[in-house]
Write a protein that holds these residues in place. Structure first.
Motif, mmCIF file in Angstrom:
data_model
loop_
_atom_site.group_PDB
_atom_site.id
_atom_site.type_symbol
_atom_site.label_atom_id
_atom_site.label_comp_id
_atom_site.label_asym_id
_atom_site.label_seq_id
_atom_site.Cartn_x
_atom_site.Cartn_y
_atom_site.Cartn_z
ATOM 1 N N ALA A 1 6.831 -4.672 -3.187
ATOM 2 C CA ALA A 1 5.926 -5.105 -1.930
ATOM 3 C C ALA A 1 6.048 -6.600 -1.279
ATOM 4 O O ALA A 1 6.101 -6.992 -0.449
ATOM 5 C CB ALA A 1 4.819 -4.074 -0.815
ATOM 6 N N TYR B 1 -2.923 -0.340 -1.095
ATOM 7 C CA TYR B 1 -2.709 -0.168 -2.159
ATOM 8 C C TYR B 1 -3.267 0.117 -3.497
ATOM 9 O O TYR B 1 -2.991 0.387 -5.064
ATOM 10 C CB TYR B 1 -1.602 -1.616 -2.777
ATOM 11 N N ASN C 1 -2.706 -0.078 -11.148
ATOM 12 C CA ASN C 1 -2.850 -0.465 -9.102
ATOM 13 C C ASN C 1 -1.784 -1.707 -8.698
ATOM 14 O O ASN C 1 -1.370 -1.821 -7.870
ATOM 15 C CB ASN C 1 -3.956 0.682 -8.783
ATOM 16 N N SER D 1 1.221 -2.438 -8.371
ATOM 17 C CA SER D 1 2.034 -1.650 -7.520
ATOM 18 C C SER D 1 2.389 -1.824 -6.360
ATOM 19 O O SER D 1 3.095 -2.185 -5.379
ATOM 20 C CB SER D 1 1.361 -0.203 -7.580
ATOM 21 N N ILE D 2 1.375 -3.200 -6.234
ATOM 22 C CA ILE D 2 2.419 -3.545 -4.931
ATOM 23 C C ILE D 2 2.903 -5.345 -5.425
ATOM 24 O O ILE D 2 4.073 -5.303 -4.516
ATOM 25 C CB ILE D 2 0.718 -4.831 -4.322
ATOM 26 N N MET E 1 -3.577 -4.042 3.456
ATOM 27 C CA MET E 1 -2.494 -3.991 2.650
ATOM 28 C C MET E 1 -3.580 -4.019 1.111
ATOM 29 O O MET E 1 -2.583 -3.030 0.228
ATOM 30 C CB MET E 1 -1.411 -4.663 2.919
#
Lengths: 414, 380
Positions: free
Chosen positions: B354, B223, B347, B350-351, B219
């Motif tokens: 989730a 990502y 970046n 951005s996780i 993961m």
């Protein structure tokens, strides 16, 4: 008409200053005494809050390799006053969507809830505003009233962060109140009393085959159940005063400021002072219940055993109606002490003895207070589920075990 | 049975609450706004909203000279200005074929690593702050202050340094300053175990961070996570080793990765622990750089109105927060045709969506804090 401490106070003390007081109607005299007592409590509470905000900040500075406030007055001791003035003159902001009545009421309830336990908290054998039989109940009950105020503060401003703070406190309170109450129950079982004076007196009575057990008479040394109960009571107390690591209702990094997010100025100051006051109440209560109250770890000067002084005392107490009933009786012990001091030279020695007790109590209380501050500036915060786990799944079984142990100790071992 | 379960109009109703966490919130590290859908204490979903700190860096870069972009880069990840400036200089130098003196390269490494430590110390402090412990923050600042005073002496600035310049560095290292850096290394080594006693090994801290916000390695890669967030998930990837720049290949250092010591691999504690261990590795690099510092020039001659040959370049650098680089297109003029900045925080952030699923509010703070973002770089 029975001569009560109130009457004597009015005649001798106030009468000496203003002769009109001697002919004052009884209800007015009582009201004056009532106000005096209230002023005394509020004064003491404010003093505590002021002194300890300063103390906490200096101690925090010490822990955090910095100085802390040191600019206002010598060593910054006037800082709390400056803060107080700042809070007083601040604009009073009420959110437009707030339920104004509840919003206004909430800080007052919190403040009063923190204030009322001072009525029954004794400082020594004689120095207590009102030595009611259900002293312990009274303190625990009014500590819990504070929670209602916080819940109101969480609901009233219409802010989501406040709401979360209030919700968290509700969950937290349900968790810590039960084990804390059970820990207090341990002491009630051991002493057979809920009167705070009686609980302390029990802790100076013979234990471990000694007539004057001193430190070994303290509850924590008399029974392992009490020792364990003390630890749990103290940790529960941290939760009750919303101090780190249980400061979830006002968790800054999560809920902005929790339930007092929308409060500013003096309204905020009420919450703030209530926190410091209830910290004192919890620490003093822990001292009284578990740490021998005003009994010193080393023997007190044998004033108490001095027959002549005791005679003076009982004479004075009787003369001034310290044991009297009625409204004045509530203030009897305190009024009696005051009058005795002012009217009898022999009473000075008694006062010294009492003072020694007060110093003992305060030293132990402030030690616990210091530990609270130390913990706050050292530990991270727990999560709400961890608080509930700790209180309900760890403390609850252990406190029940303590109660059972205390029962066994009392029934089997006498 | 239906009588018990069927909803009645007069019973209490529960509903989900949409809460704005930020941009004015104590723990969103700047001006991050999280829109959080909560069910009581449980956060069902969180959407990060960014852009409050947008300063048009990439557009501005198109209208100024290459040298003038350098100080702008400092303001990207303002907690790691040295590293940002370095990334920009490296990109320009590679496209322009500018040789950097060895001494300058060593000084850049030294300062970049010092800045990495300063950044990690701040991450350590603010993470403790997020979890409700105030004191570690000030402990972190105590050592960070030493770094800042070193930076102040070598660059004149305490936050934005503008120290790496095109073709070299701004000022040389004096022997006194070298001594100061050595003193800092000793002090940092003394303080490090203190930090661990205070926070890393604290039971409450472990309970709050272990097994929270677990990012599996796959993961993390998917990502595009880099830096401690990627290494915390057990992926041994460090640009200083994978694609060495500025003579990093000469230095000996370990790459700490998450091992799941207190919980699962890739949890918040692992990410935190990677940062803590990187402090020690950075100290090793600085020590080697000090020992092997070559004599010589610190700056090659670079024209004020530098014109780069037409072309494209991208030099990835290992910033404290992960891969940072500037994708630069030149059409042969004095200013770039187009610049695209890759900020690791962007970046890494951005996780969030989730990761923040069905966790407690307190965990949101722990997770966002463990990602360690700087909004200056996210919003650029």
């Amino acid at each position: 008409m029975e001569s009560t401490a109130a009457d004597i106070f009015l005649q001798r003390v106030l009468g000496a200053i203003w002769p009109g007081a001697q002919t004052m109607p009884a209800w007015l005299g009582y009201s004056v005494l009532l106000l005096l007592g209230a002023a005394l409590i509020i004064g003491w509470m404010s003093l505590l809050a002021l002194a300890w905000t300063y103390g906490e900040r200096r101690i925090a500075g010490l822990i955090q390799v910095r100085l802390g406030p040191n600019r206002v007055g010598p060593q910054g001791i006037l800082q709390p006053l400056a803060d107080g003035i700042k809070l007083l003159v601040k604009e009073d902001v009420v959110p437009a969507v707030a339920y104004r009545f509840i919003y206004t009421l909430a800080p007052l309830i919190v403040f009063v809830g923190a204030l009322l336990p001072f009525i029954v908290l004794p400082f020594s054998e004689r120095l207590v505003i009102s030595n009611i039989e259900l002293g312990l109940y009274f303190v625990l009950a009014f500590e819990a009233i504070e929670v209602i105020g916080v819940l109101m503060a969480g609901w009233a401003p219409g802010s989501k962060w406040s709401l979360y703070g209030g919700m968290r406190l509700a969950a937290q309170m349900l968790s810590y109140e039960i084990p804390m109450g059970l820990c207090a129950l341990v002491i009630i079982i051991l002493t057979g009393s809920v009167n705070l004076g009686e609980i302390v007196a029990w802790q100076s009575r013979d234990a471990w085959f000694m007539e004057h057990p001193w430190i070994f008479g303290w509850a924590i040394f008399r029974s392992p159940a009490a020792l364990l109960a003390f630890v749990m009571f103290y940790v529960g107390g941290l939760a009750a005063t919303k101090r780190a690591p249980f400061d979830l209702p006002e968790a800054e990094s999560e809920l902005v400021a929790g339930y007092h997010t929308e409060y500013s100025g003096m309204r905020f100051a009420f919450f703030f002072m209530a926190e410091y006051a209830s910290m004192y109440v919890i620490c003093a209560l822990a001292t009284i219940l578990f740490l021998g109250g005003w009994h010193a770890p080393i023997p007190r000067p044998e004033l108490a055993a001095d027959a002549s002084l005791m005679e003076i005392w009982s004479r004075l107490a009787a003369a001034h109606g310290a044991a009297g009933t009625g409204v004045a009786g509530k203030f009897g012990a305190f009024g009696g002490s005051l009058i005795a001091l002012l009217t009898d030279p022999g009473a000075l020695k008694i006062l010294l003895h009492q003072t020694f007790g007060v110093v003992n109590l305060l030293l132990k209380t402030f030690l616990l207070y210091f530990v609270m501050i130390w913990v706050r500036w050292t530990l991270p915060r727990l999560r709400i589920d961890q608080v509930m786990y700790l209180c309900l799944k760890v403390f609850l079984p252990f406190s029940v075990a303590c109660v059972v142990w205390a029962l066994i100790q009392v029934v089997m071992l006498g | 049975m239906t009588l018990l379960t069927a909803p009645r109009p007069d019973t209490l109703r529960t509903e989900e609450l949409l809460v704005n966490m930020g941009p004015q919130h104590p723990s969103t590290h700047g001006v991050l706004r999280l829109v959080v859908r909560t069910d009581g204490e449980i956060v069902r979903e969180a959407w990060p909203q960014i852009g409050f700190l947008h300063r048009c860096f990439e557009k501005v870069a198109e209208s100024v000279t290459y040298a003038q972009v350098t100080p702008y880069c400092d303001r990207m990840d303002y907690l790691a200005s040295m590293n940002n400036g370095l990334a920009w200089c490296l990109a320009v130098e590679r496209l322009g074929g500018i040789e950097v003196p060895e001494r300058a390269a060593y000084l850049r490494v030294m300062m970049a690593e010092l800045n990495r430590i300063a950044s990690h110390l701040l991450a350590f402090g603010t993470y403790a702050l997020d979890l409700g412990a105030f004191t570690p923050f000030l402990y972190g600042f105590r050592e960070r202050e030493l770094i800042l005073s070193i930076f102040e002496k070598i660059s004149g600035g305490r936050l934005l340094y503008h120290y790496p310049r095109l073709g070299g560095v701004a000022r040389d290292l004096t022997p006194e300053l070298a001594g100061e850096i050595r003193a800092f290394i000793a002090q940092m080594r003394r303080a490090w175990p203190e930090y661990n006693e205070l926070l890393s090994e604290n039971q409450i801290f472990i309970k709050r961070t272990a097994n929270v916000g677990v990012i599996p390695a796959a993961m993390a890669v998917a990502y595009g996570l880099t830096g401690p967030c990627l290494r915390g998930s057990g992926v041994k990837f460090d640009l200083r080793r994978a694609k060495p720049y500025s003579l990093y290949e000469r230095f000996d250092f370990d790459i700490p990765v998450g091992e799941g010591i207190k919980g699962e691999v890739g949890d918040c504690w692992d990410r935190y622990w990677v940062r803590m261990r990187e402090i020690i590795e950075s100290l090793r690099i600085i020590e080697q750089a000090l020992d092997g510092l070559p004599e010589g020039e610190i700056q090659t001659k670079v024209s004020r109105t530098l014109k780069l040959p037409a072309g494209e370049v991208y030099v990835p650098c290992e910033n404290p927060r992960g891969e940072s680089g500037y994708y630069l297109i030149s059409d042969g003029k004095t200013s770039p045709l187009r610049v695209k900045a890759r900020g690791p925080s962007f970046n890494n952030l951005s996780i969030t969506h989730a990761l923040v699923r069905d966790v407690l509010i307190a965990d949101v703070v722990a997770i966002v804090g463990s990602i360690d973002i700087v909004l200056g770089e996210v919003d650029r």
